[in-house]
Write a protein that holds these residues in place. Structure first.
Motif, short mmCIF file in Angstrom:
data_model
loop_
_atom_site.label_atom_id
_atom_site.label_comp_id
_atom_site.label_asym_id
_atom_site.label_seq_id
_atom_site.Cartn_x
_atom_site.Cartn_y
_atom_site.Cartn_z
N ALA A 1 43.77 65.88 31.50
CA ALA A 1 45.00 64.87 31.58
C ALA A 1 44.47 63.75 32.24
CB ALA A 1 45.71 65.69 32.54
N LEU A 2 43.51 63.77 33.25
CA LEU A 2 43.03 62.36 33.83
C LEU A 2 42.36 61.57 32.70
CD1 LEU A 2 42.56 60.59 36.27
CD2 LEU A 2 40.62 61.93 36.63
N SER A 3 41.54 62.26 31.94
CA SER A 3 40.79 61.31 30.76
C SER A 3 41.85 60.80 29.80
CB SER A 3 39.75 62.34 29.99
OG SER A 3 38.78 62.84 30.83
N PHE A 4 43.00 61.63 29.51
CA PHE A 4 43.71 60.99 28.64
C PHE A 4 44.78 59.96 28.99
CE2 PHE A 4 48.19 61.06 26.86
CZ PHE A 4 48.25 60.89 25.63
N GLU A 5 45.04 60.08 30.23
CA GLU A 5 45.76 58.91 31.15
C GLU A 5 44.97 57.57 31.11
OE1 GLU A 5 48.97 58.51 31.87
OE2 GLU A 5 49.38 60.65 31.14
N THR A 6 43.54 57.76 31.59
CA THR A 6 42.70 56.77 31.68
C THR A 6 42.44 56.04 30.39
OG1 THR A 6 41.57 57.96 33.51
CG2 THR A 6 40.34 56.22 32.41
N SER B 1 44.44 56.20 27.51
CA SER B 1 45.55 55.81 26.90
C SER B 1 46.02 54.22 27.81
CB SER B 1 46.72 56.50 27.13
OG SER B 1 46.55 57.81 26.55
N SER B 2 45.59 54.23 29.08
CA SER B 2 45.87 52.95 29.85
C SER B 2 44.82 52.01 29.41
CB SER B 2 45.78 53.26 31.37
OG SER B 2 46.86 54.32 31.67
N PHE B 3 43.45 52.31 29.19
CA PHE B 3 42.75 51.24 28.79
C PHE B 3 43.06 50.70 27.35
CE2 PHE B 3 38.86 50.59 26.05
CZ PHE B 3 38.31 49.50 26.55
N VAL B 4 43.43 51.66 26.30
CA VAL B 4 43.57 51.22 25.12
C VAL B 4 45.00 50.22 24.98
CG1 VAL B 4 44.48 51.75 22.73
CG2 VAL B 4 42.82 53.12 23.75
N GLY B 5 46.11 50.63 25.88
CA GLY B 5 47.19 49.94 26.06
C GLY B 5 47.22 48.39 26.86
N GLY B 6 46.08 48.69 27.79
CA GLY B 6 45.86 47.50 28.66
C GLY B 6 45.02 46.22 27.56
N GLN B 7 44.01 46.79 26.72
CA GLN B 7 43.26 46.10 26.24
C GLN B 7 44.06 45.42 25.01
OE1 GLN B 7 40.39 45.58 28.13
NE2 GLN B 7 39.70 45.25 26.09
N GLY B 8 45.00 46.11 24.51
CA GLY B 8 45.98 45.64 23.60
C GLY B 8 46.77 44.62 23.69
N LEU B 9 47.34 44.66 25.20
CA LEU B 9 48.20 43.70 25.76
C LEU B 9 47.31 42.28 26.05
CD1 LEU B 9 50.83 42.89 26.87
CD2 LEU B 9 50.35 43.79 28.91
N GLU B 10 46.19 42.72 26.38
CA GLU B 10 45.16 41.69 26.64
C GLU B 10 44.80 40.85 25.67
OE1 GLU B 10 40.75 40.87 28.41
OE2 GLU B 10 41.39 42.81 28.59
N ALA B 11 44.57 41.53 24.52
CA ALA B 11 44.21 40.85 23.24
C ALA B 11 45.46 40.16 22.64
CB ALA B 11 43.93 42.06 22.15
N ILE B 12 46.47 40.48 22.92
CA ILE B 12 47.82 39.97 22.17
C ILE B 12 47.86 38.38 23.16
CG2 ILE B 12 50.34 39.52 21.87
CD1 ILE B 12 50.02 42.95 21.40
N VAL B 13 47.71 38.55 24.57
CA VAL B 13 47.66 37.46 25.23
C VAL B 13 46.63 36.57 25.16
CG1 VAL B 13 47.70 36.41 27.81
CG2 VAL B 13 49.16 38.78 27.06
N LEU B 14 45.58 36.97 25.16
CA LEU B 14 44.33 36.00 24.77
C LEU B 14 44.41 35.45 23.26
CD1 LEU B 14 41.66 35.15 25.82
CD2 LEU B 14 40.47 37.03 24.93
N GLY B 15 44.51 36.22 22.33
CA GLY B 15 44.69 35.48 21.01
C GLY B 15 45.79 34.30 21.02
N CYS B 16 46.97 34.80 21.77
CA CYS B 16 47.98 33.54 21.65
C CYS B 16 47.47 32.51 22.47
CB CYS B 16 49.35 34.20 22.44
SG CYS B 16 50.32 35.44 21.41
N ILE B 17 46.80 32.55 23.60
CA ILE B 17 46.36 31.40 24.42
C ILE B 17 45.42 30.74 23.63
CG2 ILE B 17 45.21 30.95 26.69
CD1 ILE B 17 46.48 33.14 27.94
N VAL B 18 44.43 31.32 23.06
CA VAL B 18 43.20 30.48 22.35
C VAL B 18 43.95 30.05 21.33
CG1 VAL B 18 41.30 30.89 21.10
CG2 VAL B 18 41.53 32.11 23.44
N GLY B 19 44.68 30.71 20.54
CA GLY B 19 45.16 29.97 19.20
C GLY B 19 46.05 28.97 19.45
N GLY B 20 47.06 28.80 20.50
CA GLY B 20 47.83 27.94 20.77
C GLY B 20 47.12 26.86 21.44
N ALA B 21 45.89 26.90 22.23
CA ALA B 21 45.26 25.97 22.76
C ALA B 21 44.78 25.12 21.26
CB ALA B 21 44.21 26.22 23.63
N CYS B 22 44.08 25.88 20.49
CA CYS B 22 43.40 25.30 19.32
C CYS B 22 44.58 24.34 18.66
CB CYS B 22 42.74 26.36 18.35
SG CYS B 22 41.29 26.81 19.08
N TRP B 23 45.65 24.66 18.49
CA TRP B 23 46.74 24.25 17.81
C TRP B 23 47.33 23.13 18.60
CZ3 TRP B 23 51.93 23.63 18.89
CH2 TRP B 23 52.90 23.14 17.85
#
Length: 285
Positions: free
Chosen positions: A229-234, A236-258
């Motif tokens: 259970a602990l491994s699954f939660e860990t 899952s949180s990692f994948v969800g956090g990394q996905g959110l970070e990827a969206i935010v970082l991609g928008c920031i970098v792409g927006g700055a370049c634009w």
């Protein structure tokens, strides 16, 4: 006294059995390795399906527990919440993949074509540079001549290589089509298995608990359940956090370049988002 003799006998038998098995494994290592490879090749679609189910489950849980928390989707006493959320999960995933392909692949092809178009400018400049370099340094010409390089033979070998490559393109194309068909079939099995895991995840979790309680002691089963259970939660949180970070970082970098009118802003943003999934080295890339 009899108890200790039985324990000693079991320990000796265990050591002897372990030694025999280890010796058999050492002398038949190739056979065992081939068996392991065959087993992994059979289980590979199901392993991939488990990975797909684990990733999709991150989105599925968010839809069930947060977005549609107070919605039951009941029709005639039957709840269709899981199928509807699963359908939306697949739709969101496919949309993300197609959006990435729509942004990444055309811009990547455009960048490659732009680089190729610059070769027409770069090659004459390189030729002029080498010509001036050789004219100003005759010792370089002498050094090259001293190497006794047979340029005619090199050209012939290159021609033969290209000819053989062209001849083998048909067989390679057939092999590629066959490999693609096998990969597609394997992916379909993985996808169907992932859907089964997601639809029946509560029942499978309950059955796994029963198996652990039947095979292990109550204390060991509780510890194993806690670790899983602990491994699954860990993760899952990692994948969800990394996905959110990827969206935010991609928008920031792409927006700055634009904003700064840099070329290929969307391509750079997508690459930055994808690289954020790579630990440590993603930011460097």
């Amino acid at each position: 006294m009899k108890y200790y003799k039985n324990q000693e006998t079991k320990r000796i038998l265990f050591i002897i059995t372990f030694a025999v098995i280890l010796t058999a494994c050492v002398f038949n290592f190739d056979v065992i390795l081939n068996v392991i490879r065959q087993i992994l090749s059979i289980l590979y679609p199901f392993i991939v399906g488990g990975v797909i189910a684990f990733i999709l489950n991150v989105i599925l849980r968010q839809l069930e527990l947060k977005v549609f928390k107070n919605v039951s989707f009941e029709i005639k006493g039957r709840s269709f919440k899981r199928p509807i959320c699963l359908f939306l999960t697949i739709l969101i995933t496919i949309s993300i993949v197609f959006m990435l392909l729509f942004l990444l692949v055309p811009k990547l092809i455009e960048a490659i074509l732009a680089m190729a178009s610059q070769l027409g400018v770069f090659i004459p400049q390189a030729q002029d540079y080498l010509k001036n370099l050789f004219d100003d340094n005759p010792q370089i010409i002498q050094f090259v001549e001293s190497l006794n390089i047979d340029f005619d033979s090199m050209l012939k070998q290159l021609t033969d290589f290209l000819t053989n490559s062209a001849t083998g393109m048909l067989s390679n194309a057939v092999n590629m089509v066959t490999s693609f068909a096998g990969t597609l079939f394997s992916f379909m099995i993985s996808f169907i298995f992932a859907l089964y895991l997601l639809i029946q995840k509560e029942n499978l979790s309950r059955q796994l608990r029963l198996i652990m309680k039947a095979c292990l002691s109550e204390k060991s089963a509780s510890k194993m359940e806690y670790v899983l259970a602990l491994s699954f939660e860990t993760f899952s949180s990692f994948v969800g956090g990394q996905g959110l970070e990827a969206i935010v970082l991609g928008c920031i970098v792409g927006g700055a370049c634009w904003i700064f009118k840099l070329s290929y802003a969307s391509l750079v943003g997508v690459i930055a988002a994808l690289c954020s999934f790579i630990p440590m080295f993603g930011s460097m890339i």
